[in-house]
Motif scaffolding. Structure first.
Motif, PDB file in Angstrom:
ATOM      1  N   ASP A  12     -13.309 -13.144 -22.594  1.00 35.64           N
ATOM      2  CA  ASP A  12     -14.594 -12.540 -22.225  1.00 35.64           C
ATOM      3  C   ASP A  12     -15.748 -13.100 -23.046  1.00 35.64           C
ATOM      4  OD1 ASP A  12     -13.925 -10.815 -20.095  1.00 35.64           O
ATOM      5  OD2 ASP A  12     -13.044  -9.375 -21.494  1.00 35.64           O
ATOM      6  N   ALA A  13     -15.471 -13.533 -24.278  1.00 32.84           N
ATOM      7  CA  ALA A  13     -16.528 -14.116 -25.102  1.00 32.84           C
ATOM      8  C   ALA A  13     -17.011 -15.447 -24.529  1.00 32.84           C
ATOM      9  CB  ALA A  13     -16.033 -14.311 -26.535  1.00 32.84           C
ATOM     10  N   HIS A  14     -16.197 -16.051 -23.667  1.00 34.09           N
ATOM     11  CA  HIS A  14     -16.548 -17.324 -23.016  1.00 34.09           C
ATOM     12  C   HIS A  14     -16.368 -17.160 -21.510  1.00 34.09           C
ATOM     13  CE1 HIS A  14     -16.369 -18.950 -27.090  1.00 34.09           C
ATOM     14  NE2 HIS A  14     -15.205 -18.351 -27.204  1.00 34.09           N
ATOM     15  N   ALA A  15     -16.876 -16.030 -21.011  1.00 35.02           N
ATOM     16  CA  ALA A  15     -16.623 -15.627 -19.623  1.00 35.02           C
ATOM     17  C   ALA A  15     -17.081 -16.664 -18.609  1.00 35.02           C
ATOM     18  CB  ALA A  15     -17.295 -14.281 -19.351  1.00 35.02           C
ATOM     19  N   ASP A  16     -18.175 -17.357 -18.908  1.00 35.60           N
ATOM     20  CA  ASP A  16     -18.689 -18.344 -17.956  1.00 35.60           C
ATOM     21  C   ASP A  16     -17.742 -19.526 -17.790  1.00 35.60           C
ATOM     22  OD1 ASP A  16     -19.291 -18.951 -20.646  1.00 35.60           O
ATOM     23  OD2 ASP A  16     -20.803 -20.427 -20.019  1.00 35.60           O
ATOM     24  N   LYS A  17     -16.939 -19.812 -18.817  1.00 33.54           N
ATOM     25  CA  LYS A  17     -15.990 -20.929 -18.738  1.00 33.54           C
ATOM     26  C   LYS A  17     -14.719 -20.561 -17.978  1.00 33.54           C
ATOM     27  CE  LYS A  17     -16.974 -23.778 -22.839  1.00 33.54           C
ATOM     28  NZ  LYS A  17     -16.968 -25.083 -22.146  1.00 33.54           N
ATOM     29  N   PHE A  18     -14.366 -19.255 -17.972  1.00 35.48           N
ATOM     30  CA  PHE A  18     -13.072 -18.856 -17.413  1.00 35.48           C
ATOM     31  C   PHE A  18     -13.237 -17.746 -16.373  1.00 35.48           C
ATOM     32  CE2 PHE A  18     -12.561 -20.280 -21.822  1.00 35.48           C
ATOM     33  CZ  PHE A  18     -11.776 -21.406 -21.598  1.00 35.48           C
ATOM     34  N   PRO A  19     -13.956 -18.041 -15.273  1.00 33.17           N
ATOM     35  CA  PRO A  19     -14.197 -17.018 -14.254  1.00 33.17           C
ATOM     36  C   PRO A  19     -12.922 -16.485 -13.602  1.00 33.17           C
ATOM     37  CG  PRO A  19     -14.802 -19.204 -13.450  1.00 33.17           C
ATOM     38  CD  PRO A  19     -14.564 -19.338 -14.921  1.00 33.17           C
ATOM     39  N   GLY A  20     -11.862 -17.308 -13.591  1.00 31.29           N
ATOM     40  CA  GLY A  20     -10.614 -16.849 -12.999  1.00 31.29           C
ATOM     41  C   GLY A  20     -10.022 -15.648 -13.717  1.00 31.29           C
ATOM     42  N   LEU A  21     -10.338 -15.532 -15.005  1.00 33.02           N
ATOM     43  CA  LEU A  21      -9.837 -14.410 -15.798  1.00 33.02           C
ATOM     44  C   LEU A  21     -10.858 -13.292 -15.948  1.00 33.02           C
ATOM     45  CD1 LEU A  21      -8.086 -16.540 -18.519  1.00 33.02           C
ATOM     46  CD2 LEU A  21      -6.928 -14.732 -17.257  1.00 33.02           C
ATOM     47  N   THR A  22     -12.143 -13.639 -15.865  1.00 28.97           N
ATOM     48  CA  THR A  22     -13.192 -12.683 -16.248  1.00 28.97           C
ATOM     49  C   THR A  22     -14.036 -12.169 -15.089  1.00 28.97           C
ATOM     50  OG1 THR A  22     -14.757 -14.483 -16.695  1.00 28.97           O
ATOM     51  CG2 THR A  22     -13.347 -13.752 -18.525  1.00 28.97           C
ATOM     52  N   THR A  23     -13.775 -12.647 -13.866  1.00 30.88           N
ATOM     53  CA  THR A  23     -14.484 -12.147 -12.689  1.00 30.88           C
ATOM     54  C   THR A  23     -13.465 -11.644 -11.667  1.00 30.88           C
ATOM     55  OG1 THR A  23     -14.511 -14.346 -11.648  1.00 30.88           O
ATOM     56  CG2 THR A  23     -16.396 -13.757 -13.049  1.00 30.88           C
ATOM     57  N   PRO A  24     -13.898 -10.833 -10.713  1.00 32.72           N
ATOM     58  CA  PRO A  24     -12.952 -10.223  -9.763  1.00 32.72           C
ATOM     59  C   PRO A  24     -12.151 -11.248  -8.969  1.00 32.72           C
ATOM     60  CG  PRO A  24     -15.059  -9.085  -9.693  1.00 32.72           C
ATOM     61  CD  PRO A  24     -15.274 -10.302 -10.543  1.00 32.72           C
ATOM     62  N   ASP A  25     -10.877 -10.949  -8.795  1.00 32.97           N
ATOM     63  CA  ASP A  25      -9.964 -11.765  -8.000  1.00 32.97           C
ATOM     64  C   ASP A  25      -9.868 -11.131  -6.610  1.00 32.97           C
ATOM     65  OD1 ASP A  25      -7.914 -13.120  -6.776  1.00 32.97           O
ATOM     66  OD2 ASP A  25      -6.423 -12.742  -8.335  1.00 32.97           O
ATOM     67  N   GLU A  26     -10.424 -11.797  -5.623  1.00 33.23           N
ATOM     68  CA  GLU A  26     -10.460 -11.221  -4.276  1.00 33.23           C
ATOM     69  C   GLU A  26      -9.076 -11.098  -3.661  1.00 33.23           C
ATOM     70  OE1 GLU A  26     -13.111  -9.777  -3.192  1.00 33.23           O
ATOM     71  OE2 GLU A  26     -14.070 -10.435  -5.050  1.00 33.23           O
ATOM     72  N   SER A  27      -8.118 -11.897  -4.161  1.00 36.99           N
ATOM     73  CA  SER A  27      -6.763 -11.789  -3.604  1.00 36.99           C
ATOM     74  C   SER A  27      -6.029 -10.559  -4.126  1.00 36.99           C
ATOM     75  CB  SER A  27      -5.962 -13.061  -3.915  1.00 36.99           C
ATOM     76  OG  SER A  27      -5.686 -13.180  -5.303  1.00 36.99           O
ATOM     77  N   TYR A  28      -6.645  -9.844  -5.082  1.00 33.58           N
ATOM     78  CA  TYR A  28      -6.102  -8.567  -5.552  1.00 33.58           C
ATOM     79  C   TYR A  28      -7.178  -7.480  -5.517  1.00 33.58           C
ATOM     80  CZ  TYR A  28      -1.648 -10.535  -7.002  1.00 33.58           C
ATOM     81  OH  TYR A  28      -0.396 -11.130  -6.997  1.00 33.58           O
ATOM     82  N   HIS A  29      -7.920  -7.433  -4.405  1.00 37.26           N
ATOM     83  CA  HIS A  29      -8.895  -6.366  -4.159  1.00 37.26           C
ATOM     84  C   HIS A  29      -9.945  -6.264  -5.260  1.00 37.26           C
ATOM     85  CE1 HIS A  29      -6.133  -5.273  -0.988  1.00 37.26           C
ATOM     86  NE2 HIS A  29      -5.186  -5.036  -1.866  1.00 37.26           N
ATOM     87  N   GLY A  30     -10.361  -7.413  -5.798  1.00 40.18           N
ATOM     88  CA  GLY A  30     -11.433  -7.406  -6.770  1.00 40.18           C
ATOM     89  C   GLY A  30     -11.041  -7.058  -8.186  1.00 40.18           C
ATOM     90  N   LEU A  31      -9.766  -7.095  -8.501  1.00 40.96           N
ATOM     91  CA  LEU A  31      -9.284  -6.820  -9.861  1.00 40.96           C
ATOM     92  C   LEU A  31      -9.751  -7.920 -10.818  1.00 40.96           C
ATOM     93  CD1 LEU A  31      -5.646  -5.878 -10.782  1.00 40.96           C
ATOM     94  CD2 LEU A  31      -6.598  -8.003 -11.650  1.00 40.96           C
ATOM     95  N   THR A  32     -10.190  -7.539 -12.019  1.00 35.32           N
ATOM     96  CA  THR A  32     -10.553  -8.497 -13.070  1.00 35.32           C
ATOM     97  C   THR A  32      -9.482  -8.452 -14.161  1.00 35.32           C
ATOM     98  OG1 THR A  32     -12.918  -8.222 -12.641  1.00 35.32           O
ATOM     99  CG2 THR A  32     -12.286  -9.156 -14.767  1.00 35.32           C
ATOM    100  N   TYR A  33      -8.854  -9.589 -14.430  1.00 41.70           N
ATOM    101  CA  TYR A  33      -7.680  -9.615 -15.306  1.00 41.70           C
ATOM    102  C   TYR A  33      -7.975  -9.159 -16.729  1.00 41.70           C
ATOM    103  CZ  TYR A  33      -5.329 -11.943 -11.470  1.00 41.70           C
ATOM    104  OH  TYR A  33      -4.782 -12.212 -10.244  1.00 41.70           O
ATOM    105  N   THR A  34      -9.068  -9.637 -17.318  1.00 44.93           N
ATOM    106  CA  THR A  34      -9.342  -9.259 -18.711  1.00 44.93           C
ATOM    107  C   THR A  34      -9.641  -7.764 -18.834  1.00 44.93           C
ATOM    108  OG1 THR A  34     -11.637  -9.972 -18.415  1.00 44.93           O
ATOM    109  CG2 THR A  34     -10.107 -11.529 -19.457  1.00 44.93           C
ATOM    110  N   LYS A  35     -10.296  -7.198 -17.834  1.00 47.13           N
ATOM    111  CA  LYS A  35     -10.606  -5.765 -17.888  1.00 47.13           C
ATOM    112  C   LYS A  35      -9.364  -4.905 -17.655  1.00 47.13           C
ATOM    113  CE  LYS A  35     -15.438  -6.178 -16.451  1.00 47.13           C
ATOM    114  NZ  LYS A  35     -16.434  -5.894 -15.383  1.00 47.13           N
ATOM    115  N   LYS A  36      -8.525  -5.335 -16.752  1.00 48.13           N
ATOM    116  CA  LYS A  36      -7.350  -4.545 -16.374  1.00 48.13           C
ATOM    117  C   LYS A  36      -6.198  -4.716 -17.363  1.00 48.13           C
ATOM    118  CE  LYS A  36      -4.481  -2.356 -13.430  1.00 48.13           C
ATOM    119  NZ  LYS A  36      -4.578  -0.926 -13.099  1.00 48.13           N
TER     120      LYS A  36
END
Length: 427
Positions: free
Chosen positions: A230-254
């Protein structure tokens, strides 16, 4: 038992914790699928709302027990087994890279990994820059770009036996806001735990010392849980932004510290497979149970043989970090004070044909593609594992045309030495 188990105990008893009436030995759950009583329970598993098993391509109890053991041995928060070491390195990077991204890697890496990084990943739109791990921090810094997502190296390079300065690489990676990924296959966590020196993700070809018997091909990706995505969220959107293939789940938050390994399973294993069979994981576990006993014997035998080779007039050069004269000796004393591994790189006086004649004259020591198991074996990388590389690429990867990779086993060392002597006498 609340006390943290030591390494030897983890090798024997880590991962599988039988309950009352369960099998004492890790069972092989050789099933593709798992039954549930209602559709809601199954749906919750597919939505990552609950933990459990429903299809072995994603998770399997046997595989997970072995992955848990390796994570504990490395000091990580989680691990995922793969079908090979190549798959482990691919998944480790592809989990945080996509088309248009870039990463930096040491050029002192296994030939198959060199080809994966320099050729195959390029076809997927992921570029890499190869650098000398002996280069200055400033030179390595210059290889980074705004779209760089990782730095990669091998603790002990295959086949050149060079030692990675893990702290230096970790410092550089973190300066640029990316994780350091280290392939720790050769030393294993018995002799080095890269997380303790700043690495963020560790991979292994479990085919090698972890299995130890050359009975199965496998790999593993271990996450330290220490890198702050999350400290480098812009570099790793796959981990830090919603994943539409899992109904918008965000991995780092969940999933917090388990975000990286959860995404690897939920996305990459779901879509690409590359899992080990539970039977293979069972065999791997049998190897892990004696890892702490075998690794010291490999190192003890290799040290004796390296000293013999160094003093033989027919040998041109020897790379083994246990030798005080080796250029990596100081790094080895820092990162590998109990020994490095059983692999020695050396060259003979003469031509490439001299190396071939020596190898063909061996009687007990076998010429095989494999490395790092109980049996002593030998390979000529320029003719075998690295033959897809040009002479220039060979030099960049630290592979001299005369380099012989000797993987010292756990046989009686006198017998290994006797075979080497008689082969040298024939050149």
């Amino acid at each position: 038992m609340t006390q943290k188990m030591k390494t030897a105990t983890l090798c024997v008893q880590g991962g599988w914790k039988p309950k009352n009436g369960d099998p004492r030995v890790l069972p092989i759950i050789q099933s593709t699928t798992f039954k549930y009583d209602n559709t809601e329970e199954m749906a919750d598993l597919f939505d990552l709302k609950k933990e459990g098993y429903f299809y072995t391509r994603l998770q399997n109890p046997t595989n997970d027990a072995v992955a848990s053991k390796i994570a504990a041995l490395e000091g990580g928060v989680g691990a995922v087994l793969t079908s090979s070491g190549q798959a482990a390195n691919f998944y480790a990077l592809f989990n945080i890279c996509e088309a248009g991204d870039h990463f930096v890697t040491s050029n002192e890496i296994y030939g198959g990994t060199y080809n994966l990084f320099g050729v195959t990943l390029k076809k997927l739109g992921i570029e890499c820059t190869f650098i000398s791990q002996e280069a200055s921090e400033e030179e390595i810094d210059a290889a980074f770009r705004p779209n760089t997502k990782a730095l990669f190296g091998e603790t002990i390079s295959n086949p050149g036996c060079q030692i990675l300065d893990i702290e230096k690489f970790a410092r550089i990676a973190h300066k640029h806001g990316v994780p350091l990924i280290v392939d720790n296959t050769f030393p294993t966590p018995i002799n080095c735990r890269p997380f303790e020196w700043g690495a963020d993700i560790v991979t292994h070809s479990t085919t090698k010392y972890m299995d130890g018997h050359a009975t199965q091909v496998g790999g593993v990706v271990v996450d330290s849980g220490n890198f702050d995505w999350d400290a480098h969220a812009d570099k790793f959107p796959g981990l830090t932004t919603p994943d539409e293939s899992y109904h918008g789940l965000t991995y780092t938050k969940k999933f917090g510290k388990m975000a990286y390994t959860t995404k690897l399973v939920a996305q990459l294993m779901r879509d690409l497979g590359s899992i080990p069979a539970p039977q293979n994981s069972f065999l791997l576990n049998l190897g892990l149970e004696t890892l702490h006993l075998r690794v010291p014997r490999h190192c003890e035998n290799a040290q004796r043989i390296a000293e013999f080779l160094q003093n033989d007039p027919r040998v041109a050069w020897v790379h083994y970090s246990g030798l005080p004269s080796d250029k990596n000796y100081a790094l080895a004393q820092k990162y590998l004070p109990n020994g490095s591994c059983g692999v020695i790189a050396f060259g003979l006086k003469g031509t490439r044909e001299t190396a071939v004649q020596f190898m063909d004259s061996l009687q007990m020591i076998a010429i095989v593609t494999h490395v790092a198991d109980a049996r002593t074996c030998v390979l000529h990388p320029a003719s075998h594992t690295h033959r897809q590389l040009s002479d220039e690429q060979l030099r960049e990867a630290g592979v001299a045309p005369d380099l012989i990779r000797l993987s010292v086993g756990i046989e009686d060392c006198d017998d290994i030495l006797a075979d080497i002597r008689q082969a040298l006498d024939k050149i």
